[in-house]
Design an enzyme around this catalytic site. Sequence first.
Site, PDB file in Angstrom:
ATOM      1  N   LYS A 177      -2.017  -0.863  44.611  1.00  0.00           N
ATOM      2  CA  LYS A 177      -3.287  -0.222  44.443  1.00  0.00           C
ATOM      3  C   LYS A 177      -3.953  -1.165  45.701  1.00  0.00           C
ATOM      4  O   LYS A 177      -3.545  -2.493  45.771  1.00  0.00           O
ATOM      5  CB  LYS A 177      -4.221  -0.516  43.037  1.00  0.00           C
ATOM      6  N   HIS A 213      -8.886  -4.197  48.118  1.00  0.00           N
ATOM      7  CA  HIS A 213     -10.007  -3.740  48.879  1.00  0.00           C
ATOM      8  C   HIS A 213     -11.329  -4.665  48.785  1.00  0.00           C
ATOM      9  O   HIS A 213     -11.178  -5.714  48.457  1.00  0.00           O
ATOM     10  CB  HIS A 213     -10.530  -2.227  48.539  1.00  0.00           C
ATOM     11  N   HIS A 229     -12.130  -6.604  45.799  1.00  0.00           N
ATOM     12  CA  HIS A 229     -11.399  -7.776  45.414  1.00  0.00           C
ATOM     13  C   HIS A 229     -11.868  -9.085  46.261  1.00  0.00           C
ATOM     14  O   HIS A 229     -11.453 -10.258  45.858  1.00  0.00           O
ATOM     15  CB  HIS A 229      -9.793  -7.612  45.747  1.00  0.00           C
TER      16      HIS A 229
END
Length: 570
Positions: free
Chosen positions: A127, A130, A133
Amino acid sequence: MINYTEKIAELLAPHIEGLDAAEIREMIETPADSSMGDYALPCFKLARVLRKAPPMIAKGIAEAIADEPLFAKVEQVNAYVNMFLAREAFAGEVISEVIAKDADYGRSDIGQNRKVIVEYSSPNIAKPFHIGHIRSTVIGNSIANIYDFLGYDIFRINHLGDYGTQFGKMIVAYRKWGNREDVINEPIKTLLEYYKKFHIEAEKDPSLEDEARATFTKLEHGEKEEVELWQWFRDESLKEFNRVYDMLGISFDSYNGESFYSDKMPRFVKELEDKGLLEEDEGAQIVRLDDYNLPVALITKSDGSTLYITRDIAAAVYRKETYDFYKNIYVVASQQNLHFQQWIQILEMMGYEWARDCVHVPFGLVSMEEGTMSTREGRVIFLEDVLNRAVDQTREIIKEKNVNTENIEETAAAVGIGAVIFNELSNYRIKDYVFSWEHVLNFEGETGPYVQYTHARACSILRNAGEDIVAKAKAGFDPSYITGDSAHELVTLLYEMPAVIQEAGEKYEPSVVTRHIVDIAQAYNRFYHDEHILVDNEDEKVAKVALVMATRAAIRNGLALLGMKAPEKM
Ligand code: ARG
């Protein structure tokens, strides 16, 4: 270094009946307005004990300590005793200490022999990693740096999201539509594509969901082919994560994530059962938390597979048994507050007396000006792209400004990436915020580039002063030249730095450090504006250079705690 609050409390104690120095210390304030002194004692509380009007009490105390050499002036104003430090001695004390300690100024040993685990970043494999994070990564890294500086023994964990039903989906998608080269070239984006494609196809053909579940079960049972694919996805993704961590200058001691605990679960399920905490509910195993006003926690599903919270229970116990932590800190988004409340409650119900040594440090949401992010819809901004763009734009600015630097690439990376880090750490972590390029890369506002630039200018003054003067300043200086208002304000901020770092640690709040170095940078720039530093009079020059050296050290140390570089030229 002298602890001024403590020292003042000792001076006051003989003149205040009924209170000891420790109690007085708690009452001493540092007025926001410097015209009210460096320290002040409000006397309202003393009225009850001394049976006199507060202004009368203040007057008596002010007169009693007026001649202490520590002070240049003591005034009574209404119910306050306002104390002004003798600036010269104060500047001498503080600046020589900062210069002597240099890179260690602000370091402490309060954490000696205590292990602190900081878990941060913890992205999910396949995943996207991005912009959301980045918060965990940057805040966690800074908290770890701060605890390290406070003398704790730090262990950094990246609790990778490398397990769960999504791997069944990814394996199915890879087998049906994937190819090897894409995964190798761009693992994270490619795996995300598989994940998205799977959801689109599964809408049309729901049997894919069953296939994915069956595939995950194979993985859980350790079937060779599934495990190999899973391992490969994990390895390739980790390579890509590490590229981003390298850009940020961040590393970890362990990457044990969710999968690491997959085979350690039965022990805990059994333990919950033995302790009478587990209940069966339509084939699933649950723990009721009604008594604590929390929703039910699902421990195993009806097909026997375990959940996120089960793995977190196993991880906490594993960490206690393996590292015997003093504190176990989780830097994870506030969206997971409920999860962590349930989890800590269960640990406590299991009888682990260290449960409350586990701390969830939450942070708020980040959104882009374009709108919020959504993995499923593909509206995500990749952290690596953000960092690259920051570096590119910084390179342009450096060229435009004709900045004299030999190594444009290195400086652009330090400043561009530093700008993104600083921006993350500027606000209280719990606040939601909107990411704005215009703000991040501004060299003027309260930004990373501004603080780094201030540091570089201080370095430039020291170069211009010459080695000889710098060596003299290190050896000693006459502080009577640095007692002007802006110099004094700067010295005061330098003095406060170690306490600020401790406060940041106690509150798990790097923004306290960020704000303080902005204050130092602003005070330095006022000093620089108000006074000539490289003057003809050598004694005066040496004293001012000493203050510049101390400022440079404090800013550099502060930036290092945030995880930023401090270029000497920019
Ligand atoms: N992988 C999770 C996420 O990205 C965060 C993990 C947090 N750590 C933990 N021990 N639960 O949402």
